[in-house]
Design a protein around this motif. Structure first.
Motif, short mmCIF file in Angstrom:
data_model
loop_
_atom_site.label_atom_id
_atom_site.label_comp_id
_atom_site.label_asym_id
_atom_site.label_seq_id
_atom_site.Cartn_x
_atom_site.Cartn_y
_atom_site.Cartn_z
N ASP A 82 37.45 12.60 21.35
CA ASP A 82 37.51 12.35 19.91
C ASP A 82 36.25 11.65 19.40
O ASP A 82 36.33 10.84 18.46
CB ASP A 82 38.75 11.50 19.57
CG ASP A 82 39.99 12.12 20.11
OD1 ASP A 82 40.04 13.37 20.19
OD2 ASP A 82 40.91 11.36 20.49
N ASN A 83 35.13 11.91 20.07
CA ASN A 83 33.88 11.33 19.59
C ASN A 83 33.96 9.80 19.45
O ASN A 83 33.50 9.22 18.49
CB ASN A 83 33.50 11.94 18.24
CG ASN A 83 32.05 12.34 18.28
OD1 ASN A 83 31.35 12.07 19.27
ND2 ASN A 83 31.60 12.98 17.22
N ASN A 84 34.57 9.17 20.42
CA ASN A 84 34.84 7.73 20.35
C ASN A 84 33.54 6.94 20.51
O ASN A 84 32.98 6.83 21.60
CB ASN A 84 35.83 7.36 21.46
CG ASN A 84 36.30 5.93 21.34
OD1 ASN A 84 35.62 5.10 20.74
ND2 ASN A 84 37.45 5.64 21.90
N PHE A 87 33.60 3.72 22.82
CA PHE A 87 33.64 4.06 24.24
C PHE A 87 32.25 4.48 24.71
O PHE A 87 31.79 4.07 25.77
CB PHE A 87 34.64 5.20 24.44
CG PHE A 87 34.79 5.63 25.86
CD1 PHE A 87 35.61 4.93 26.72
CD2 PHE A 87 34.12 6.75 26.34
CE1 PHE A 87 35.75 5.33 28.03
CE2 PHE A 87 34.27 7.15 27.64
CZ PHE A 87 35.09 6.44 28.50
#
Lengths: 133, 696, 182
Positions: A82-84, A87
């Motif tokens: 989710d394109n974090n 992270f």
């Protein structure tokens, strides 16, 4: 002259051939490619560590292994779900930490090698046999 | 109980009721453990840093005992006075749970609490142990002042005090056993204090080994108690053991339990046939002989039997055994004491003899009389031993009485105090020994143990005789001191004579104080009621006496009791005067010369008895034959067996191991990369097995 | 002039081509590090390897790590290694053998490990996204100097300790056997 050309061409082909492994593993847009590269680099480093006679070569091999691990960390961070963004940033942070520790390790390791070298007059590890006594 | 109910927590408000539901102990929960903690702290301090303190090493240990004495006297005073929470039956506190396997009331559970219990019996023992302990500590400052092991001596003394106090305060048989072994240890250390002296080292070993024999019995007795009732708490166990009709269901009969406990008591209190260690224990420094081998530790056996009196009361046959062994030890030791020439050995055999009296009293069921004699004996025998130490000190470490004589003028304080002690032990009224010894003999007669009384009377003659023989040979008559030493004979410093005079006070008065307002003097003065000690100890011994069914006989001063008193005073006088006749006397009114010629004629008339007495009835030789000669043969055989069979097996196993190790050692090349390859293989195996497991 | 997303006249994307080049360089120079006879060339090959790796970091979207890689590895560690090589290399005892006796088992172990791990990679379904993304440098800075500040400081202390330890270890003992003043 021909030998130089031939050598360059062979080297280039060798390099390209190795690079194609990465392409075969999925190319630059796939996590597996990076992990494959990391594995290969780690194996190369491990081989060097186990096989080289020179203590400094062993140390360089350790650096290779550390970098291989760093590469896998970066790769995992890069393909965050989710394109974090957080992270991803943390992956980079950990990679930086590894680099810092590796720098310290290299410093101390090389110093130890220097100290042993002064005593034993040789950089060859297989002549360091104090542990068998 | 949790492990958290430390006394401090109790003080801070987390009041926990005692095991019998008594109200919280308030300050007592701190004070009672302090009695032990102070000497313990003194021991640890001195053992760790004492060496650096040199000649001031005594300050901390003596100070610790002094403080413990103050607290102990306060505790004893309150306990005897019946202040809450002590009441009539004493107060127990639990410090922590030592062993907790299973809930306390669950069947098969093994729970041992470390706790302290103070009742009137404990209080009496506390008075004796702490007072004599304190005085001996003070005395030792002078006696040991030239010894290089000064600090070590005080450390050991404090350790002994810790052990002895734990022994009398402990609430559980197991803790008593621990203390029992600890007093054995400190006794061993102190007997062998001059460890470079071979005889001292051997004596220490002998004491230790002989005590082990008794300890095995005691340990078995504790196990038997646990098997029978499943608890080791002294009061609880006794309650269950003597419960109405419970005896039938016990796997181990009561008489075995009682006999085993008595075996332990025999070892510590040196009763026949385990008496051989006590005379040899005199190799230790004299303060040790006074404290441990006369006044306190040897009384542990008496205390133990008195503490467990209901158990003995439920086994009347064992009571007879106790009485028989006690009175036999008494006459045996007294007969030996009559001919010994070493001043400390005479006192040692006298101690044995007096302990025999105490056991005889326990055996006939006169528990109070036994404790009475324990207390008075503790004081006067402590006095006599310290006095003998002062004598030995004066004549430069000479212990042979044949090389003394005529010392009365030169060491007057020692002479006077020792004379008081001798009169007391001989049983001349109104000194302490008269009251307690007379009570033992009188009770024995009235409880229909006439044979105990008869032998006891003979022992009384002998006691008076050997004590005045000692005084005569040491203080009266011509001086036989080595002329080289003669001019240097001097009285001991006041730090040594002061304890003597302090001990002389209870030696004179204790019997009177403890027997009033009861017989024998109470009725004469128009007072009524039981004696003070009887009053104190009545709650402790009541259960045992109920089981025995002894009736309190009417006291008849002008009947049977008066006659018995008259008999014992008469025989004591006979013994004393005989000794005067033979070995001289030099009092203000009477002045007889010693008569060695008559002594020689008398001994020639009964050569066998004389030789038997001189050679201690050959008990040491018997033991030598049994355990050294015959036992040595057995040991030699076992050694052969051990070497040929056991050792060879072990050696072969070892050789195999060494060979295997040498072979496997080649793996250890000492090259770091070989080891790293091992790591790599391990990594592969782990990764591979993970893969296999994940694929499944 | 605009450059397309693929190499002209082919359908190969530029980034794949670059990736192949970098990966090949990295692996080839890595192999050179562990196999070449001349140890100084090994050191130089290591620098090439790290440079290629830095390029891969950029492609993986971690430009700051790539910069640090260049600074730390190519700039610092490689120089350190080269110095160590020059200090320990003696002409009298050139290494006749590059590898020691257990080279064959070591190679086997390396190959087996590669196969095992590649199998593991191939058979695993990674839960992550399929798009690689770029690391936001601001987010990285926030992470490094807020959440990770303690490890960061500890790392600083570690490096200080390493420097002191290195100096201590490498320092010639005064009066030692190799002291030139003797």
């Amino acid at each position: 002259m021909i030998r130089v050309f031939l050598g360059t061409a062979l080297t280039g082909a060798f390099v390209l051939g190795l690079g194609l492994i990465a392409l075969a593993a999925g190319g630059s847009r796939s996590l597996n490619a990076y992990l494959t590269l990391s594995t290969l680099l780690f194996a190369i480093g491990m081989f060097g560590f186990l096989a080289r006679r020179n203590a400094i070569s062993m140390l360089m091999s350790i650096e290779l292994m550390l970098n291989a691990v760093n590469l896998s960390i970066i790769a995992f961070a890069s393909f965050a779900a989710d394109n974090n963004a957080a992270f991803r940033a943390e992956g980079s942070v950990i990679a930086l930490m590894v680099m810092g520790v590796a720098a310290g390790e290299a410093t101390v390791g090389l110093s130890i090698i220097m100290a042993i070298y002064r005593n034993k007059k040789t950089p060859l590890v297989d002549e360091y046999d104090a542990m068998s006594q | 109980m949790s492990g958290l109910d430390l006394p401090l927590a109790t003080i801070l408000g987390a009041t926990e009721a005692g095991s019998e539901g008594a109200i919280g102990g308030g300050p007592w929960d701190l004070l009672i453990p302090l009695i032990i903690a102070l000497p313990l702290a003194g021991f640890l301090f001195t053992a760790l840093v004492g060496r650096r303190l040199g000649k001031s090493a005594h300050l901390v240990p003596v100070g610790a005992i002094g403080l413990a004495w103050l607290i102990g006297m306060w505790v004893a005073f309150n306990a005897l006075g019946g202040t809450e929470p002590f009441g009539e039956h004493g107060y127990g506190q639990t410090i922590y749970t030592w062993i907790a396997s299973g809930a306390p009331d669950q069947a098969g559970a093994f729970v041992v609490d470390v706790g302290f219990f103070v009742d009137n019996l404990t209080a009496c023992l506390l008075i004796v142990v702490l007072t004599i302990g304190l005085l001996v500590h003070v005395y030792s400052i002078g006696y040991m002042s030239h010894d290089p092991g000064y600090w070590r001596f005080f450390a050991y003394l404090n350790l002994f005090m810790v052990s002895m106090l734990l022994l009398v305060l402990a609430d559980s048989f197991l803790v008593v056993f621990v203390a029992w072994e600890l007093v054995g240890l400190s006794s061993y250390l102190l007997i062998g204090f001059w460890k470079h002296k071979r005889s001292a080292a051997l004596a220490a070993k002998k004491a230790f080994i002989v005590n082990r024999v008794g300890d095995v019995g005691f340990a078995l007795g504790i196990m038997a108690i646990f098997v029978n009732v499943g608890t080791l708490n002294i009061r609880h166990a006794i309650e269950l053991l003597t419960a109405e009709g419970a005896a039938a269901s016990f796997p181990i009969p009561m008489w075995i339990v009682a006999l085993l406990i008595f075996a332990g008591a025999m070892g510590k209190s040196a009763q026949f046939p385990l008496h051989v260690w006590l005379p040899d224990a005199m190799e230790g420094p004299t303060p040790v002989s006074a404290l441990i081998h006369a006044a306190t530790m040897v009384n542990a056996g008496v205390y133990l039997v008195a503490r467990t009196n209901p158990i003995f009361a439920s086994a009347p046959d064992v009571m007879v055994v106790v009485a028989a062994i006690g009175i036999f030890t008494a006459i045996l030791a007294a007969s030996i004491a009559m001919t010994q020439t070493d001043i400390k050995r005479v006192l040692a055999y006298s101690t044995l003899s007096q302990l025999g009296y105490m056991f005889a009293a326990l055996g006939v069921g006169a528990f109070t009389a036994a404790i009475f004699h324990l207390m008075t004996h503790g004081f006067f025998k402590g006095l006599l031993f310290l006095g003998s130490g002062s004598v030995i000190h004066a004549v430069h470490e000479e212990q042979d009485m044949r090389k003394m004589g005529g010392l009365a003028k030169k060491i007057p304080h020692t002479y006077r105090t020792m004379l008081i002690g001798s009169i007391a032990i001989a049983g001349i009224p109104p000194l302490a020994g008269f009251f307690s010894k007379d009570e033992i003999l009188g009770e024995a007669f009235k409880l229909h143990f006439e044979w105990v009384w008869a032998i006891g009377i003979v022992v009384a003659v002998m006691t008076a005789f050997y004590m005045f023989r000692l005084i005569g040979m040491t203080f009266w008559g011509e001086s036989r001191v080595d002329p080289a030493i003669e001019p240097h004979v001097h009285e001991s410093p006041s730090v040594m004579t002061t304890p003597l005079w302090i001990l002389a006070v209870p030696t004179v008065l204790l019997g009177l104080v403890l027997s009033l307002p009861g017989p024998p003097l109470g009725p004469l003065l128009g007072l009524e009621g039981p004696g003070l000690l009887h009053h104190w100890l009545e709650p402790v011994f009541h259960p045992g006496l109920v089981i025995l069914g002894h009736k309190e006989a009417e006291y008849q001063l002008f009947g049977i009791d008066g006659a018995l008193i008259g008999a014992s005073v008469a025989v004591a006088t006979i013994g004393m005067v005989t000794a005067w006749r033979l070995f001289g006397v030099n009092l203000r009114a009477i002045n007889w010369r010693p008569d060695p010629e008559r002594v020689r004629r008398l001994t020639a008339r009964v050569p066998f008895l004389y030789r038997a007495s001189l050679n201690k009835w050959w008990f040491d030789d018997l033991n030598h034959l049994l355990f050294m000669t015959i036992g040595g043969r057995l040991a030699a055989f076992l050694w052969w067996f051990d070497r040929r069979v056991v050792d060879d097996t072990v050696n072969d196993v070892a050789a195999t191991t060494v060979g295997a190790g040498r072979g496997l050692g080649r793996i250890q090349t000492g090259r770091v990369q070989n080891y790293a390859l091992g790591i790599a293989v391990g990594l592969i195996v782990m990764a591979g097995s993970f893969l296999v497991l994940a694929a499944r | 002039m605009e450059i397309g997303s693929t190499i002209p006249f082919t359908s190969i994307p530029w980034d794949d081509a670059l990736f192949v080049l970098l990966a090949g360089t990295m692996l080839a120079s890595g192999l050179a590090v562990v196999t070449m006879r001349d140890i100084i060339r090994c050191g130089l090959a290591m620098m090439v390897c790290f440079a290629a790796l830095a390029g891969i970091y950029v492609m993986a979207g971690a430009p700051l790590v790539a910069a640090a890689q260049v600074l730390v590895y190519i700039g610092a560690i490689s120089v350190l290694v080269l110095f160590a090589i020059m200090l320990t290399q003696t002409k009298a005892a050139p290494s006749r053998l590059v590898f020691q006796t257990q080279a064959a088992p070591a190679a086997a172990a390396a190959v087996i490990l590669t196969v095992v791990v590649l199998l593991a990679i191939g058979s695993t379904t990674w839960g992550g996204g399929t798009e690689r993304g770029n690391t936001d440098t601001v987010a990285l800075a926030k992470a490094l100097f807020a959440d990770w500040i303690l490890p960061f400081e500890v790392l600083g202390i570690l490096l200080l300790a390493a420097v002191i330890g290195g100096v201590f270890l490498a320092k010639r003992e005064r009066g030692g056997p190799t002291d030139p003043q003797r």
